[in-house]
Design a protein around this motif. Structure first.
Motif, mmCIF file in Angstrom:
data_model
loop_
_atom_site.group_PDB
_atom_site.id
_atom_site.type_symbol
_atom_site.label_atom_id
_atom_site.label_comp_id
_atom_site.label_asym_id
_atom_site.label_seq_id
_atom_site.Cartn_x
_atom_site.Cartn_y
_atom_site.Cartn_z
ATOM 1 N N LYS A 1 0.857 -1.180 0.000
ATOM 2 C CA LYS A 1 0.000 0.000 0.000
ATOM 3 C C LYS A 1 0.896 1.234 0.000
ATOM 4 N N GLU A 2 0.283 2.394 -0.187
ATOM 5 C CA GLU A 2 1.062 3.625 -0.183
ATOM 6 C C GLU A 2 1.810 3.771 1.146
ATOM 7 N N GLY A 3 3.062 4.195 1.032
ATOM 8 C CA GLY A 3 3.898 4.342 2.218
ATOM 9 C C GLY A 3 4.780 3.149 2.494
ATOM 10 N N ASP A 4 4.476 2.009 1.872
ATOM 11 C CA ASP A 4 5.284 0.812 2.101
ATOM 12 C C ASP A 4 6.615 0.925 1.361
ATOM 13 N N ARG A 5 7.629 0.275 1.923
ATOM 14 C CA ARG A 5 8.952 0.226 1.291
ATOM 15 C C ARG A 5 9.523 -1.170 1.516
ATOM 16 N N PHE B 1 3.638 4.876 -3.568
ATOM 17 C CA PHE B 1 2.960 6.139 -3.272
ATOM 18 C C PHE B 1 1.563 6.145 -3.879
ATOM 19 N N ALA B 2 0.633 6.768 -3.191
ATOM 20 C CA ALA B 2 -0.735 6.881 -3.687
ATOM 21 C C ALA B 2 -0.782 7.839 -4.871
ATOM 22 N N PRO C 1 -9.571 2.766 -8.259
ATOM 23 C CA PRO C 1 -8.993 2.928 -6.917
ATOM 24 C C PRO C 1 -7.689 2.154 -6.748
ATOM 25 N N ASP C 2 -6.957 2.524 -5.704
ATOM 26 C CA ASP C 2 -5.782 1.785 -5.253
ATOM 27 C C ASP C 2 -4.612 1.839 -6.233
ATOM 28 N N ASP D 1 -13.061 8.937 -3.859
ATOM 29 C CA ASP D 1 -12.614 8.153 -2.709
ATOM 30 C C ASP D 1 -11.711 8.950 -1.768
ATOM 31 N N ARG D 2 -11.549 10.266 -2.062
ATOM 32 C CA ARG D 2 -10.751 11.182 -1.246
ATOM 33 C C ARG D 2 -9.287 10.748 -1.131
ATOM 34 N N ARG D 3 -8.818 9.997 -2.092
ATOM 35 C CA ARG D 3 -7.428 9.530 -2.115
ATOM 36 C C ARG D 3 -6.701 10.294 -3.221
#
Length: 547
Positions: free
Chosen positions: A114-118, A129-130, A136-137, A164-166
């Motif tokens: 997901k976004e933020g993962d490394r 990153f989103a 979506p996604d 989806d406010r993303r």
């Protein structure tokens, strides 16, 4: 680090980019390209895997940026080369590809991010990153190695009011820019479009107007993966007290997955089986189906051709809630005309504001370049005009012209000491899927299919005396695809008999046909006659039977 796109540059579709570092390969996306009118009988077109085939065991993973077919549709065919290649992607993307692979009887090895993962895979340091897109996604990915850092946006836009406010994580893009992006691979699809892409929420009034004014059923056609648009349709149907049914295998499958995972919100009691809607009042019905691109086997095409259980009637409203993919225009307008002839009111992007793009326009791209400040740029995902426009935006924001690479499929780009340069070229041709055949269809096959479609075919049956090489009776002609006067065929038969008499098995021994067998002599004589007297070049087949 070496970068080579096996698809997606110079075309809209079959996106696939290979990154090579330290003897290992990382693949970002593996999609399909949809055929055009001049490719009859082709189902989809794949990237050419020949570059990686002998090194398939060096592939550490396939990163999937999002769940559209032009980014994941080729995965089943890649996994035929090696079934245990890890697939890395977001929850929804992996759910879509797992459902697709189930139909191919393949159980994949998946790694959800997901976004933020490394994470690190085979020497590639990956950070996600989103990004906002029409599904979506969606994710962008930063790829770090000792050779430098690459930022690949995938498909994205900068909608500030997404359903989806993303939103696209511009803060992360800025952070990467401060760290130093050595190569920026960015979406080019809307680079020619000035300004900023319209927000999804701005479609609400136009869609609501369709529902408010439609007197009978509403049939909505959309991509089976366009969850945002379908959410808008569901919300509007709920406000107008209409029941909703999904039609088409891929639509039912994808929307079921999206609802189960929480990406699609369906009010209780709103969704019903389309067969039950036959008993409902027409003004309380909404059908959501596939076929927005004119695909011949999709639900809407079959409805337009009166070849579906759902029959379009006069007064129905058909809403095409999608854009026109280049190459599909004729098929789409053909469906619009067929539906209009039936008496349906067809609402589409050309006459109402019912669709917005999922890709960043020129203003958004310029904004990104100013934030990321890349040392080198390689536009991706677009035709030549899109790539050129994207490169001009990069230069206008301060990127050195010599550091902007407009590549094409198969061109190898090497990133070394902060500089990206073209280093060579590898095979990256079109691989056609035709039914169960993969790669068996060639351009020559397609040329023959086009000839069959445009010129027809002629089969010549000739009974020949094996000893004399002459025909024992006039040849018989079987014509398909065009009309031919029987009297003319008698003249064609005379021409064939003369050619055989003058040919290698005849007594006179013609110069041009000396090394030809009887079938070739007959085919050439028939082709010459058809060209002279009918101005046609049909596909000709000779069948010779010994008397």
């Amino acid at each position: 680090m070496r970068i080579v796109a096996l698809g997606g540059i110079g075309e809209i579709g079959r996106n696939m980019t290979v990154f090579e570092f330290g003897g290992k390969l990382l693949i970002v996306d593996c999609g399909v390209l949809f055929p055009e009118d001049h490719q009859p009988g082709v189902n989809v077109i794949l990237p050419d895997f020949s570059y990686i085939r002998e090194r398939i065991n060096d592939v550490v993973a396939v990163v999937l940026t999002h769940g559209h077919e032009d980014h994941i549709g080729g995965v089943p065919y890649l996994l035929r080369e090696r079934a245990d290649i890890p697939l890395v992607g977001s929850q929804l993307t992996l759910a879509f590809i797992e459902a697709k692979l189930k139909e191919h009887r393949i159980t994949p090895k998946t790694i959800q991010v997901k976004e933020g993962d490394r994470t690190t895979m085979g020497g590639f340091d990956l950070e996600f990153f989103a990004v906002n897109h029409s599904i979506p996604d969606s994710l962008a990915v930063a790829i770090r190695t000792a050779a430098g850092m690459v930022l690949h946006t995938g498909d994205f836009k900068m909608d500030q009011f997404p359903l989806d406010r993303r939103i696209t994580d511009l803060g992360a893009f800025a952070r990467l820019g401060a760290e130093g992006v050595d190569l920026f691979l960015t979406d080019s699809t809307n680079a020619e479009v000035p300004g900023f892409t319209t927000s999804e929420k701005d479609l609400g009034p136009a869609i609501d107007a369709v529902f408010r004014t439609a007197p009978r059923r509403i049939i909505v056609s959309s991509f089976a993966s366009h969850i945002h648009r379908i959410q808008q349709i569901i919300d509007t149907a709920h406000r107008h007290r209409r029941k909703v049914a999904f039609v088409g295998r891929s639509m039912v499958r994808n929307m079921t997955i999206a609802a189960d995972l929480g990406y699609l919100n369906i009010p209780h009691g709103l969704l019903v089986d389309f067969k039950k809607l036959e008993r409902s009042d027409d003004h309380k019905v909404v059908l959501i189906c596939t076929g927005s691109q004119g695909e011949p086997l999709a639900a809407l095409s079959r409805m337009a051709n009166n070849d579906h259980a759902i029959k379009i009637s006069e007064g129905d409203t058909v809403l095409l809630a999608s854009s026109l993919i280049p190459g599909n225009e004729n098929a789409i307008y053909g469906i619009i005309n067929a539906l209009t002839e039936i008496g349906a009111n067809v609402v589409h992007k050309g006459n109402a504001k019912v669709h917005v793009s999922g890709h960043a326009s020129a203003g958004e791209l310029a904004y990104c370049y100013n934030i990321v400040k890349p040392r080198n740029v390689m536009p991706v995902h677009g035709e030549w005009r899109h790539l050129r426009a994207n490169s001009e935006i990069a230069v206008a924001t301060g990127v050195e012209p010599r550091n902007v690479i407009i590549a094409q499929d198969g061109v190898t780009v090497d990133l070394q000491r902060g500089r990206a340069t073209v280093s060579g070229k590898v095979p990256a041709g079109l691989v056609f899927v035709d039914g169960a055949s993969v790669g068996g269809i060639t351009e020559e096959t397609l040329r023959e299919r086009r000839r069959l479609a445009e010129e027809g075919s002629v089969t010549v049956l000739a009974i020949i005396d094996a000893e004399t090489g002459t025909m024992t009776e006039p040849p018989e002609f079987f014509i398909q695809g065009f009309s031919c006067d029987p009297a003319d065929l008698e003249k064609a038969g005379t021409a064939v008999e003369k050619a055989l008499a003058d040919g290698p098995s005849g007594r006179q021994g013609g110069r041009g046909a000396r090394n030809l067998d009887p079938e070739a002599v007959i085919e050439r004589a028939t082709a010459n006659w058809m060209r002279r007297f009918y101005n046609r070049t049909p596909v000709i087949t000779a069948i010779v039977v010994d008397a």
